[in-house]
Write a protein that holds these residues in place. Sequence first.
Motif, mmCIF file in Angstrom:
data_model
loop_
_atom_site.group_PDB
_atom_site.id
_atom_site.type_symbol
_atom_site.label_atom_id
_atom_site.label_comp_id
_atom_site.label_asym_id
_atom_site.label_seq_id
_atom_site.Cartn_x
_atom_site.Cartn_y
_atom_site.Cartn_z
ATOM 1 N N GLU B 3 21.517 -71.184 -19.967
ATOM 2 C CA GLU B 3 20.531 -70.307 -19.333
ATOM 3 C C GLU B 3 21.236 -69.298 -18.439
ATOM 4 O O GLU B 3 20.892 -68.132 -18.366
ATOM 5 C CB GLU B 3 19.582 -71.172 -18.504
ATOM 6 N N LYS B 4 22.303 -69.805 -17.771
ATOM 7 C CA LYS B 4 22.984 -68.973 -16.787
ATOM 8 C C LYS B 4 23.662 -67.754 -17.419
ATOM 9 O O LYS B 4 23.559 -66.649 -16.939
ATOM 10 C CB LYS B 4 24.014 -69.837 -16.078
ATOM 11 N N ARG B 5 24.361 -67.991 -18.530
ATOM 12 C CA ARG B 5 25.066 -66.903 -19.172
ATOM 13 C C ARG B 5 24.071 -65.841 -19.649
ATOM 14 O O ARG B 5 24.322 -64.655 -19.590
ATOM 15 C CB ARG B 5 25.922 -67.456 -20.326
ATOM 16 N N ARG B 51 15.512 -66.396 -7.859
ATOM 17 C CA ARG B 51 16.156 -67.599 -8.396
ATOM 18 C C ARG B 51 17.648 -67.505 -8.076
ATOM 19 O O ARG B 51 18.328 -66.574 -8.521
ATOM 20 C CB ARG B 51 15.938 -67.641 -9.914
ATOM 21 N N PRO B 54 24.029 -70.176 -8.241
ATOM 22 C CA PRO B 54 25.300 -70.593 -7.650
ATOM 23 C C PRO B 54 26.317 -70.996 -8.720
ATOM 24 O O PRO B 54 26.028 -70.900 -9.914
ATOM 25 C CB PRO B 54 24.895 -71.805 -6.818
ATOM 26 N N GLY B 55 27.482 -71.433 -8.291
ATOM 27 C CA GLY B 55 28.461 -71.966 -9.231
ATOM 28 C C GLY B 55 29.725 -71.148 -9.365
ATOM 29 O O GLY B 55 30.685 -71.587 -9.990
ATOM 30 N N HIS B 58 32.452 -73.131 -7.645
ATOM 31 C CA HIS B 58 32.448 -74.590 -7.793
ATOM 32 C C HIS B 58 33.844 -75.061 -8.185
ATOM 33 O O HIS B 58 34.319 -74.768 -9.267
ATOM 34 C CB HIS B 58 31.435 -75.005 -8.850
ATOM 35 N N PHE B 348 24.172 -75.274 1.094
ATOM 36 C CA PHE B 348 23.558 -75.735 -0.156
ATOM 37 C C PHE B 348 22.041 -75.601 -0.041
ATOM 38 O O PHE B 348 21.359 -75.224 -0.988
ATOM 39 C CB PHE B 348 23.979 -77.179 -0.407
ATOM 40 N N LEU B 349 21.519 -75.896 1.136
ATOM 41 C CA LEU B 349 20.078 -75.758 1.363
ATOM 42 C C LEU B 349 19.709 -74.327 1.745
ATOM 43 O O LEU B 349 18.711 -73.787 1.300
ATOM 44 C CB LEU B 349 19.620 -76.719 2.470
ATOM 45 N N ILE B 352 19.925 -71.873 -1.431
ATOM 46 C CA ILE B 352 19.076 -72.051 -2.600
ATOM 47 C C ILE B 352 17.601 -72.160 -2.172
ATOM 48 O O ILE B 352 16.901 -71.162 -2.257
ATOM 49 C CB ILE B 352 19.592 -73.180 -3.534
ATOM 50 N N PRO B 353 17.131 -73.276 -1.649
ATOM 51 C CA PRO B 353 15.680 -73.296 -1.348
ATOM 52 C C PRO B 353 15.240 -72.307 -0.257
ATOM 53 O O PRO B 353 14.238 -71.624 -0.428
ATOM 54 C CB PRO B 353 15.427 -74.740 -0.891
ATOM 55 N N MET B 381 28.504 -74.192 -0.265
ATOM 56 C CA MET B 381 27.396 -74.518 -1.149
ATOM 57 C C MET B 381 27.916 -75.089 -2.478
ATOM 58 O O MET B 381 27.461 -76.130 -2.942
ATOM 59 C CB MET B 381 26.563 -73.275 -1.436
ATOM 60 N N ASP B 382 28.891 -74.383 -3.061
ATOM 61 C CA ASP B 382 29.380 -74.796 -4.381
ATOM 62 C C ASP B 382 30.335 -75.987 -4.309
ATOM 63 O O ASP B 382 30.336 -76.848 -5.161
ATOM 64 C CB ASP B 382 30.127 -73.634 -5.042
ATOM 65 N N ARG B 383 31.165 -76.002 -3.294
ATOM 66 C CA ARG B 383 32.197 -77.020 -3.062
ATOM 67 C C ARG B 383 33.182 -77.158 -4.196
ATOM 68 O O ARG B 383 32.963 -77.120 -5.305
ATOM 69 C CB ARG B 383 31.590 -78.382 -2.744
#
Lengths: 170, 383
Positions: B3-5, B51, B54-55, B58, B348-349, B352-353, B381-383
């Motif tokens: 979905e991401k790509r 939306r 992230p990533g 990562h 992370f919170l 995103i939310p 967030m990604d770590r």
Amino acid sequence: MTETPHNENKVIGEISSKFKIEAKLQRERRIWVAADKESLVGLCNFTKGLGFEHLSAISVTDWPEEGVFELTYHLWSYSQRILLTIKTRIDRADPVIDSVVPIWKESAQIHERELHELFGVEFEGNQDLAPLFLEDWDGPPPFRKDFNWRDYVRERYYDKADEREKTYCE
Amino acid sequence: MSEKRLIANEQIAPITEEGTEYDFYFGPAHSGSGNFGVKLKVDGERIISARADPGYLHRGFEKLMEYRVPIQNAVLSDRLCVLEALNWNLVHAEAVDELTGVEVPERARYIRVLMAELSRLQSHLIWYGVMSLALGFDTGFKVAFGYRDYVLDIFEFITGGRVYPAGYICPGGVRKDLPEGYREKTMNLLRQTEEMMQKMKDFSNVVFARRAKGVGVLKLEDALRLGATGPVLRACGMKTDVRKDDPYEIYDELDFDIPTEKEGDAYARCLIRDREMEESIKIIRQVLERMPEGKVREPEKITPPKRVKIPEGEVYVRNEIARGEAGIYMRSIGEGEPYRVKVRGPDFLHMIPVLEHLLKGSQIADVPAIYWSLNVCPADMDR
């Protein structure tokens, strides 16, 4: 200096009398509870009523030899100033657990989405478990203990024909 | 294809019958943080939905830490957030200390707090810089980054690293003692920072108030539901701070306040950080005054890492870092390496939310103001 209400024993008492499970005090402001999978949502609902409104984190620990995933829910109470950790174990071969999204809403949703991607745990009732970090990932959930990332990288990304990369490939 | 790509390669959505709805991609490369994108669905200038994507950063730290011993993980923990490496150093060191049960020397605890607060100062200066940039106030960006460099000079002087201290705060204490002349240099730095804060006050009415007031309003009940912590939560009127509520190191012996605001908008979040810097300066002054003598590490001699085992057990430690609540869950089975490390980053919170919630219904022009008022860091967030 702020006054700290020391309510640890009261919380432990309330949990043990309601759910017949053992809650232990690790140190000041730290309580650990082990619950089974079935009573998890009930217990979570109850603790939220006790004031544990902040879901700090959810984590999964993989125990492949015992065949279980251990989930830990770290909850903080702003009013009581206590951190409560709920632990529960689920079958590694069928990693399904009820979602806590109805209780902690979006903050739980995103933690569960991450753990679904990294450990392959199914959270029943969580509507959005779409991939989060990993792009075009087709391997197994990568944070599981039996996933060997060194082998995975060696197979996928090192050029065996390249003399300089031999040390990594062999 | 995931979905991401698809999102990344997607063309701008065809114009609908009404002719005003389209997709708008914020990031993943933008000034200040970068490495993070938000896909916005827009109707004219108004955002219908957001939306987070992230990533991009990562790196799998949680997994990497399972293969390394604590002294190596201390160095890794720097990288959990580029913008406040020393604070993350501290969270990691505390988790290991609690497992090993080591009594950290008093001087080391003072040094840890000194470094954590200096780190908070420089992190808030970065935030001021990028927030200025987001609001089109380039001077503020340059001035703030200039003053931040003074803090980095101190970091280099004490730890040897400007941005990454290479695990200066390590399990058992700190890596080495403070060099001679640290007190004068730090006092001088505080004077420079106060000079900067005066400048911030002078600027604030011109730029910040006009662009940030009433923008990205977060209500307290939403903030709790979305998992907001730290300055973001305090800007909604919640008086909470891990340093006070769940004290670690020597914070319970120090005198400082928890600033709060009621409005919950981007401007309130700006004010909170201004006042937090004042509190940090207050803390640093107290630490410098009371700095005890003694050793800085327990045990003093560094043993070969392979011979040190972490006792069996599990802990969850929480710290208040510049961005909010940082946590580490560490599980050990008595080996040299931890069996499992879970890192809970505040962003992370927040990214995103919280961000998705705040962007919904706002204007495109307000996206940078909202994004930067949260003071986000994609690395944690990604770590």
